[in-house]
Design a protein around this motif. Structure first.
Motif, mmCIF file in Angstrom:
data_model
loop_
_atom_site.group_PDB
_atom_site.id
_atom_site.type_symbol
_atom_site.label_atom_id
_atom_site.label_comp_id
_atom_site.label_asym_id
_atom_site.label_seq_id
_atom_site.Cartn_x
_atom_site.Cartn_y
_atom_site.Cartn_z
ATOM 1 N N ASP A 148 -14.568 54.112 31.704
ATOM 2 C CA ASP A 148 -13.679 53.165 32.366
ATOM 3 C C ASP A 148 -12.247 53.267 31.850
ATOM 4 O O ASP A 148 -11.435 52.368 32.080
ATOM 5 C CB ASP A 148 -14.202 51.744 32.164
ATOM 6 N N ASP A 149 -11.976 54.360 31.109
ATOM 7 C CA ASP A 149 -10.629 54.634 30.585
ATOM 8 C C ASP A 149 -10.123 53.524 29.672
ATOM 9 O O ASP A 149 -8.918 53.240 29.623
ATOM 10 C CB ASP A 149 -9.641 54.844 31.734
ATOM 11 N N ALA A 150 -11.030 52.885 28.939
ATOM 12 C CA ALA A 150 -10.652 51.765 28.082
ATOM 13 C C ALA A 150 -10.226 52.199 26.684
ATOM 14 O O ALA A 150 -9.802 51.357 25.894
ATOM 15 C CB ALA A 150 -11.807 50.769 27.968
ATOM 16 N N LEU A 151 -10.341 53.480 26.364
ATOM 17 C CA LEU A 151 -9.970 53.978 25.040
ATOM 18 C C LEU A 151 -8.939 55.082 25.166
ATOM 19 O O LEU A 151 -8.933 55.825 26.166
ATOM 20 C CB LEU A 151 -11.205 54.515 24.300
ATOM 21 N N PRO A 152 -8.061 55.228 24.175
ATOM 22 C CA PRO A 152 -7.136 56.372 24.188
ATOM 23 C C PRO A 152 -7.922 57.680 24.183
ATOM 24 O O PRO A 152 -8.899 57.835 23.457
ATOM 25 C CB PRO A 152 -6.344 56.189 22.882
ATOM 26 N N GLY A 153 -7.503 58.637 24.999
ATOM 27 C CA GLY A 153 -8.187 59.926 25.070
ATOM 28 C C GLY A 153 -9.496 59.874 25.839
ATOM 29 O O GLY A 153 -10.362 60.740 25.655
ATOM 30 N N SER A 154 -9.636 58.892 26.722
ATOM 31 C CA SER A 154 -10.902 58.693 27.422
ATOM 32 C C SER A 154 -11.343 59.921 28.216
ATOM 33 O O SER A 154 -12.544 60.189 28.351
ATOM 34 C CB SER A 154 -10.798 57.495 28.368
#
Length: 454
Positions: free
Chosen positions: A263-269
């Protein structure tokens, strides 16, 4: 809710309308921090145990901090090679690890009292069960110090959500995952309490165990009760069992990173959400997890209190994440929450009912929320007070945990709220009507998703 997102997904579903993304974001980052510190905290204890065993076998050996760190790095690397395998292999590893821990527990409970070399072999009841047996290692009154001691309890009794994060990789997840969560908590009590009793009755010198020359309580305990050779053998069994725990922490942590990265919730997802074509597991997320833990291990060069903050952060972050969806279920979702219902015939005769706690659900929830609100502030206090308190023995838990969570919330307020729409649905919910079975896709978090994602 069979998704690797676990608590993060549950918070999004149970939150009030329009608040799902924020609830998921806060829960996700807190759970991410808790899971991220697991391999480091367990690995640090394990590395210290291994070197303590070496010191017991060779009394002239002196443990150095860099020895511990290099041992931690080696364990993280070897563990990564093991846990990057396919789900089938990981499942077998978990089964073996479970049996090793059970066997080690039985051996410990029997061997320690039977093989004790100290006289008398057991502490009297009034020492074990009354304040006579209390040793206050803090500057606080004994009552408050006892509450601070719950850190070791809630750190050990955590990871309840691990089956949640592995639910996408197991069959019959709507029953298997909650059953595993409940059994973990129950077995932790039924199997752990005998261990605590054995330790309490067999120990002869508490201060030597906690703050002796070895610096490792379990190693000192085995040596004190069983003597050099038998104590070292018992300690070695504990080390093997501890390593199995380390593998479990790494697996769960990697699935948390993978789920949030989808869900693109972290850097570098975009790198961490990739699934390896050969093992069909999130290998990139796993090695990212291990890399972060290798960096966290550097805190041991600052001070024992600094690396100890990793334990505190893990406990507080996990319990905060556990409690948010429980609180939402009791408040915002109290009217819309639907417990698991038994499937209609003929499936009813083939599969067990989906799990729910029935009338105990709300009382358990209220007790859990009250307990966490009470105990978490206490765990942020340092052991020393007044003139004894300095930069080396200060409790930095609230600074590190609060700082990271503040940065996460700032990121959400400035940028992420514009594009983060909550967890993507990856499961089709089936609704059964009266008589005929009707299937429909239930868009639980549709208001949080863009049309493209929907």
């Amino acid at each position: 809710m069979p998704t690797a997102g676990g608590l993060y997904y549950a918070s999004a579903v149970l939150a009030p309308e329009g608040w799902g993304p924020l609830a998921a974001w806060v829960t996700g980052w807190s759970n991410f921090l808790g899971q991220l510190t697991g391999p480091c905290s367990v690995g640090y204890a394990l590395a210290y145990m291994i070197l303590t065993a070496a010191a017991i076998g060779n009394p002239s050996y002196v443990i150095q901090t860099w020895h511990i760190y290099l041992t931690l790095l080696l364990m993280l690397f070897v563990s990564g090679l093991i846990t990057m395998q396919s789900t089938k292999v990981i499942g077998r590893i978990n089964i073996v690890g479970t049996w090793i821990n059970l066997i080690a527990l039985v051996i410990f409970v029997i061997w320690l009292p039977v093989g004790a070399v100290n006289m008398p072999k057991f502490q009297p009841n009034d020492v074990v069960w009354t304040s006579k047996g209390f040793v206050n290692g803090t500057d606080w009154p004994i009552g408050f110090a006892t509450l601070m001691g719950f850190l070791s309890v809630i750190w050990t009794m955590s990871g309840y959500d691990a089956p949640f994060h592995l639910s996408e990789e197991c069959s019959n997840a709507n029953v298997a995952a909650p059953r595993a969560i409940v059994m973990t908590a129950q077995l932790g009590f039924y199997l752990g309490f005998p261990v605590i009793l054995v330790i309490a009755y067999c120990v002869t010198d508490i201060e030597d165990v906690v703050a002796g020359a070895l610096g490792q309580p379990m190693g000192a305990k085995c040596l004190q009760v069983l003597g050099p050779k038998a104590g070292l053998a018992m300690f070695a069994i504990n080390i093997v069992a501890q390593y199995c725990v380390e593998l479990g922490c790494i697996i769960a942590g990697s699935r948390v990173i993978y789920a949030y990265s989808r869900d693109d919730a972290l850097p570098g997802s975009r790198w961490w959400k990739q699934v390896n074509k050969h093992t069909l597991t999130p290998v990139n997320a796993l090695w990212f997890d291990l890399g972060i833990n290798a960096l966290l291990g550097l805190l041991m060069f600052a001070s024992p209190v600094a690396i100890g903050a990793v334990f505190s952060i893990g406990a507080i972050a996990q319990y905060t994440a556990f409690t948010i969806p429980i609180a939402l279920r009791l408040t915002a979702a109290r009217d819309k929450f639907r417990p698991g219902n038994p499937p209609p015939p003929p499936a009813f005769s083939t599969f067990p009912c989906p799990w729910n706690l029935g009338r105990f659900s709300k009382p358990c929830g209220y007790i859990a929320c009250t307990w966490v609100l009470f105990i978490i502030p206490i765990l942020c206090f340092p052991a020393s007070t007044g003139a004894d308190l300095n930069a080396l023995n200060m409790n930095y838990t609230i600074v590190i945990y609060g700082g990271v969570m503040a940065c996460a919330l700032l990121w959400y307020a400035v940028d992420a709220r514009k594009w983060f729409k909550g967890p993507r649905i990856n499961v089709e919910h089936v609704i059964h009507g009266d008589g005929d079975e009707v299937e429909e896709r239930e868009v639980i978090v549709s208001e949080m998703m863009s049309k493209k994602d929907g």
